[in-house]
Write an enzyme that holds these catalytic residues in place. Structure first.
Site, PDB file in Angstrom:
ATOM      1  N   TYR A 285     -18.234  30.636  35.400  1.00  0.00           N
ATOM      2  CA  TYR A 285     -18.655  29.222  35.956  1.00  0.00           C
ATOM      3  C   TYR A 285     -20.053  28.928  36.666  1.00  0.00           C
ATOM      4  O   TYR A 285     -20.501  29.616  37.267  1.00  0.00           O
ATOM      5  CB  TYR A 285     -17.696  29.272  37.234  1.00  0.00           C
ATOM      6  N   TYR A 335     -19.219  19.088  32.846  1.00  0.00           N
ATOM      7  CA  TYR A 335     -18.421  19.837  33.737  1.00  0.00           C
ATOM      8  C   TYR A 335     -16.999  19.262  34.096  1.00  0.00           C
ATOM      9  O   TYR A 335     -16.856  18.184  34.578  1.00  0.00           O
ATOM     10  CB  TYR A 335     -19.260  19.512  35.218  1.00  0.00           C
TER      11      TYR A 335
END
Length: 386
Positions: A285, A335
């Site tokens: 992440y 994203y």
């Protein structure tokens, strides 16, 4: 949680285009991604009996998606509050539902107009109804770059992590995105380009920050046995862990250089029966470059404080010891709050990632936001079933 190891598999993945302005609703994005994932899996809407998502008031819930999709009856659903921290727990809970026999085909999705509509930390609306906010709002401390800047600075002070090491994350991931036709950013960048990009919240520059994106991604989960009868190589959910505790905003944490990932990592590896040395590819992440460095440490790929030198050594490049964010990550692909990392891991394990394929990839780690904002995190270990 070890009882559902390898009992569920990801059978299909689907995307919408990623953009700065989709021009459609989050419902439309969700439907398009779900239909693409079902088509990839060789299934139809009639096969779907469960839906799962996560959101923070910025998406479309399962009970809206189901009738729009044409699902006659939903036997199980999950609509979890939270951003990227919970992204991988959604997949894990879907796998548990399949293993427990309460669902046969679960579609997990994330649909968001994060650039054109609901921007994380944006102004013009009231603060989120969370108790932590009262400790931030009086100081104008709202936006994720402000928050992560503090953690990155703590790591720099304690371990000597440098701007150049942060920059190597951005430069390396952009080089991967060049080979990814989905990526929003495909122009190569150099370390000088990174160092010349403007400040957002020191020590974070523009190129340290992920791309707020309009788009959706979906994955189809079914039993491992059923997945073996479908067109694609099944990707088994071998390890899953989620949890947390301390809230950094309200004083629960004492060392900002250690995240909740360090707590769940032992459970994750134990469930999958592997260790860091067994991971062939990692989708970590990357809301900011720093989150990659700290997670490399907390998931055991290097010692605490050595994340910067590990990145600087070239270890996370495509030809390195641990290829990281092979699609360009949130910094360069787009994203979608976690799920596009999972979908990329699936492509790598199937061997269908094209020019960015990691040779011989059999085991992948995919991780969520490591627990700095929400006091929790989640992660998966996936394995190709050949």
């Amino acid at each position: 949680m070890g009882t559902f190891r390898d009992r569920a598999a990801i059978a299909g993945v689907g995307y919408t285009p990623f953009s700065k302005n989709s021009g459609v609703s989050t419902l439309t994005l969700a439907i398009d991604a779900i239909l693409a994932a079902l088509d990839d899996a060789g299934l139809t809407v009639d096969d779907v009996d469960a839906l799962a998502t996560h959101r923070v008031g910025d998406s479309t819930p399962p009970w809206v998606v189901a009738p729009a999709l044409g699902v006659g009856e939903v036997s199980w659903y999950l609509d979890q509050f939270g951003g990227g921290s919970v992204s991988h727990s959604v997949i894990a809970q879907a796998a548990m539902a399949v293993a427990a026999g309460v669902a046969e085909t679960v579609v997990c999705y994330r649909a968001i107009n994060a650039r054109s509509e609901f921007r994380m930390g944006g102004t013009g609306r009231g603060p989120a109804p969370l108790f932590d906010v009262q400790y931030q709002a009086p100081y104008g401390y709202f936006a994720p770059p402000q928050q992560f800047a503090m953690y990155a600075r703590a790591h720099m002070i304690k371990y000597g992590t440098t701007h150049e090491q942060l920059g190597q994350v951005a430069v390396g991931q952009r080089s991967n995105a060049v080979k990814n036709p989905r990526a929003l950013k495909r122009d190569p960048i150099t370390l000088d380009d990174y160092l010349e990009s403007r400040w957002i919240a020191e020590p974070l520059r523009l190129l340290d920050c992920c791309l707020e994106t309009d788009g959706a991604c979906a994955v189809v989960i079914t039993s491992a046995g059923r997945a073996r009868d479908l067109p694609n190589t099944p990707v088994l959910i071998s390890g899953a862990a989620w949890g947390g505790g301390d809230s950094f905003f309200s004083g629960g944490g004492t060392d900002f250089t250690v995240t909740e990932a360090a707590r769940i990592a032992p459970r994750l590896y134990a469930m999958a029966g592997v260790g860091p040395d067994d991971i062939d590819v990692a989708e970590i992440y990357d809301c900011f470059t720093y989150s990659v460095i700290v997670q490399l440490e907390d998931y055991g790929f290097c010692a605490k404080g050595e994340g910067g030198p590990y990145v600087e050594s070239g270890a996370i490049r495509m030809d390195g010891a641990l290829p990281v964010n092979t699609h360009g990550g949130f910094l360069s692909e787009g994203y979608v709050h976690g799920i596009n990392h999972i979908a990329e891991a699936v492509s790598q394990l199937r061997g269908t990632a094209g020019d960015r394929q990691v040779p011989g990839a059999e085991v992948a780690l995919s991780t969520a936001q490591p627990g700095y904002v929400l006091a929790g995190t989640s992660a998966l270990i996936l394995r190709a079933d050949r």
